[in-house]
Design a protein around this motif. Sequence first.
Motif, PDB file in Angstrom:
ATOM      1  N   GLY A  40       0.778  -1.232   0.000  1.00 12.95           N
ATOM      2  CA  GLY A  40       0.000   0.000   0.000  1.00 12.95           C
ATOM      3  C   GLY A  40       0.805   1.275   0.000  1.00 12.95           C
ATOM      4  O   GLY A  40       0.242   2.362  -0.103  1.00 12.95           O
ATOM      5  N   ASN A  41       2.126   1.172   0.141  1.00 12.25           N
ATOM      6  CA  ASN A  41       3.020   2.327   0.185  1.00 12.25           C
ATOM      7  C   ASN A  41       2.706   3.233   1.372  1.00 12.25           C
ATOM      8  O   ASN A  41       2.803   4.443   1.283  1.00 12.25           O
ATOM      9  N   ILE A  42       2.340   2.602   2.512  1.00 13.96           N
ATOM     10  CA  ILE A  42       2.107   3.407   3.717  1.00 13.96           C
ATOM     11  C   ILE A  42       2.896   2.916   4.933  1.00 13.96           C
ATOM     12  O   ILE A  42       2.919   3.598   5.956  1.00 13.96           O
ATOM     13  N   CYS A  43       3.569   1.772   4.845  1.00  8.99           N
ATOM     14  CA  CYS A  43       4.354   1.291   5.987  1.00  8.99           C
ATOM     15  C   CYS A  43       5.800   1.016   5.593  1.00  8.99           C
ATOM     16  O   CYS A  43       6.691   1.795   5.877  1.00  8.99           O
ATOM     17  N   ARG A  44       6.035  -0.105   4.937  1.00  8.75           N
ATOM     18  CA  ARG A  44       7.400  -0.572   4.697  1.00  8.75           C
ATOM     19  C   ARG A  44       8.162   0.252   3.666  1.00  8.75           C
ATOM     20  O   ARG A  44       9.308   0.641   3.906  1.00  8.75           O
ATOM     21  N   SER A  45       7.571   0.510   2.514  1.00 12.48           N
ATOM     22  CA  SER A  45       8.315   1.251   1.485  1.00 12.48           C
ATOM     23  C   SER A  45       8.542   2.717   1.862  1.00 12.48           C
ATOM     24  O   SER A  45       9.636   3.235   1.612  1.00 12.48           O
ATOM     25  N   PRO A  46       7.594   3.402   2.513  1.00  9.44           N
ATOM     26  CA  PRO A  46       7.925   4.763   2.950  1.00  9.44           C
ATOM     27  C   PRO A  46       9.019   4.763   4.019  1.00  9.44           C
ATOM     28  O   PRO A  46       9.820   5.689   4.080  1.00  9.44           O
ATOM     29  N   LEU A  47       9.045   3.705   4.838  1.00 11.49           N
ATOM     30  CA  LEU A  47      10.114   3.603   5.834  1.00 11.49           C
ATOM     31  C   LEU A  47      11.458   3.442   5.136  1.00 11.49           C
ATOM     32  O   LEU A  47      12.428   4.122   5.481  1.00 11.49           O
ATOM     33  N   ALA A  48      11.541   2.540   4.154  1.00 14.46           N
ATOM     34  CA  ALA A  48      12.790   2.339   3.422  1.00 14.46           C
ATOM     35  C   ALA A  48      13.208   3.633   2.715  1.00 14.46           C
ATOM     36  O   ALA A  48      14.385   4.013   2.746  1.00 14.46           O
ATOM     37  N   ASP A  49      12.260   4.314   2.103  1.00 19.15           N
ATOM     38  CA  ASP A  49      12.478   5.595   1.436  1.00 19.15           C
ATOM     39  C   ASP A  49      13.061   6.596   2.445  1.00 19.15           C
ATOM     40  O   ASP A  49      14.114   7.206   2.211  1.00 19.15           O
ATOM     41  N   GLY A  50      12.391   6.754   3.578  1.00 15.33           N
ATOM     42  CA  GLY A  50      12.824   7.704   4.597  1.00 15.33           C
ATOM     43  C   GLY A  50      14.175   7.357   5.200  1.00 15.33           C
ATOM     44  O   GLY A  50      15.008   8.244   5.443  1.00 15.33           O
ATOM     45  N   LEU A  51      14.404   6.074   5.450  1.00 13.12           N
ATOM     46  CA  LEU A  51      15.698   5.654   5.994  1.00 13.12           C
ATOM     47  C   LEU A  51      16.820   5.885   4.992  1.00 13.12           C
ATOM     48  O   LEU A  51      17.915   6.325   5.369  1.00 13.12           O
ATOM     49  N   LEU A  62      21.549   8.872   3.503  1.00 11.43           N
ATOM     50  CA  LEU A  62      22.234   9.648   2.463  1.00 11.43           C
ATOM     51  C   LEU A  62      22.611  11.031   2.982  1.00 11.43           C
ATOM     52  O   LEU A  62      23.724  11.522   2.734  1.00 11.43           O
ATOM     53  N   LYS A  63      21.682  11.649   3.698  1.00 14.87           N
ATOM     54  CA  LYS A  63      21.949  12.978   4.256  1.00 14.87           C
ATOM     55  C   LYS A  63      23.089  12.902   5.267  1.00 14.87           C
ATOM     56  O   LYS A  63      23.994  13.754   5.254  1.00 14.87           O
ATOM     57  N   GLU A  64      23.063  11.895   6.142  1.00 12.76           N
ATOM     58  CA  GLU A  64      24.129  11.729   7.135  1.00 12.76           C
ATOM     59  C   GLU A  64      25.502  11.601   6.471  1.00 12.76           C
ATOM     60  O   GLU A  64      26.497  12.075   7.005  1.00 12.76           O
ATOM     61  N   ARG A  65      25.559  10.952   5.321  1.00 14.31           N
ATOM     62  CA  ARG A  65      26.827  10.699   4.633  1.00 14.31           C
ATOM     63  C   ARG A  65      27.168  11.770   3.595  1.00 14.31           C
ATOM     64  O   ARG A  65      28.200  11.689   2.929  1.00 14.31           O
ATOM     65  N   GLY A  66      26.289  12.745   3.426  1.00 11.20           N
ATOM     66  CA  GLY A  66      26.537  13.796   2.445  1.00 11.20           C
ATOM     67  C   GLY A  66      26.453  13.315   1.008  1.00 11.20           C
ATOM     68  O   GLY A  66      27.149  13.829   0.132  1.00 11.20           O
ATOM     69  N   LEU A  67      25.565  12.353   0.753  1.00 13.96           N
ATOM     70  CA  LEU A  67      25.473  11.741  -0.579  1.00 13.96           C
ATOM     71  C   LEU A  67      24.152  12.014  -1.301  1.00 13.96           C
ATOM     72  O   LEU A  67      23.899  11.417  -2.346  1.00 13.96           O
ATOM     73  N   ASN A 126      20.898   0.093   5.089  1.00 16.66           N
ATOM     74  CA  ASN A 126      22.301   0.451   5.346  1.00 16.66           C
ATOM     75  C   ASN A 126      23.256  -0.425   4.542  1.00 16.66           C
ATOM     76  O   ASN A 126      24.211   0.071   3.935  1.00 16.66           O
ATOM     77  N   ASN A 127      23.004  -1.717   4.539  1.00 13.62           N
ATOM     78  CA  ASN A 127      23.862  -2.638   3.795  1.00 13.62           C
ATOM     79  C   ASN A 127      23.773  -2.388   2.290  1.00 13.62           C
ATOM     80  O   ASN A 127      24.786  -2.441   1.587  1.00 13.62           O
ATOM     81  N   PHE A 128      22.568  -2.112   1.797  1.00 13.02           N
ATOM     82  CA  PHE A 128      22.377  -1.792   0.382  1.00 13.02           C
ATOM     83  C   PHE A 128      23.149  -0.520   0.030  1.00 13.02           C
ATOM     84  O   PHE A 128      23.886  -0.471  -0.965  1.00 13.02           O
ATOM     85  N   LEU A 129      23.026   0.496   0.869  1.00 15.48           N
ATOM     86  CA  LEU A 129      23.728   1.749   0.620  1.00 15.48           C
ATOM     87  C   LEU A 129      25.245   1.531   0.650  1.00 15.48           C
ATOM     88  O   LEU A 129      25.967   2.062  -0.205  1.00 15.48           O
ATOM     89  N   ASN A 130      25.734   0.766   1.603  1.00 17.53           N
ATOM     90  CA  ASN A 130      27.172   0.475   1.656  1.00 17.53           C
ATOM     91  C   ASN A 130      27.639  -0.162   0.350  1.00 17.53           C
ATOM     92  O   ASN A 130      28.702   0.185  -0.175  1.00 17.53           O
TER      93      ASN A 130
END
Length: 161
Positions: free
Chosen positions: A13-24, A29-34, A149-153
């Motif tokens: 529904g794009n209201i729990c898991r995917s918005p969380l992944a999006d937000g995280l 990205l912001k924390e790492r300046g990316l 985090n692992n995906f971003l790494n």
Amino acid sequence: MPNKINIIFVCLGNICRSPLADGLMLHHLKERGLTDHFHIDSAGTYAGHAGSRADERMRQTAKKHGVELLSIARQFTVEDFDHFNYIVVMDDSNYQNVIRMTRSESDRSKVFKLRTYDNHQSNKDVEDPYYGGMQGFENCFDVVDESVNNFLNDLVQQNNL
């Protein structure tokens, strides 16, 4: 920056898991300046919540961990294959729904489950917390945060960022 890495996270529904992944992802990205290197979005395979913000319980859970969820629900479309390099789904059902929409092997190769990036590369589902209590939202947060985090790494390493 013209060659951004475009990622869309997909759940039902794009209201729990995917918005969380999006937000995280945006948070990390912001924390790492990316942030300039990426475009992040989320969508659902079901249109019933289109136009809605993330579930209040998911927003509360994320906020407790210092993460803001700003996305607005929308439905995943065939055109998303043209705009995104990575289509990251939350469970087998979402995977099948998205795969049914693919037009080519190129489309198909972009789709994978988020938990292929958990610490065990389990490829399990990210359980939907929608019908459970607050502990389910906390569990969801932990699993999604670890996997994102692992995906971003991995992306940082692959792209020399």
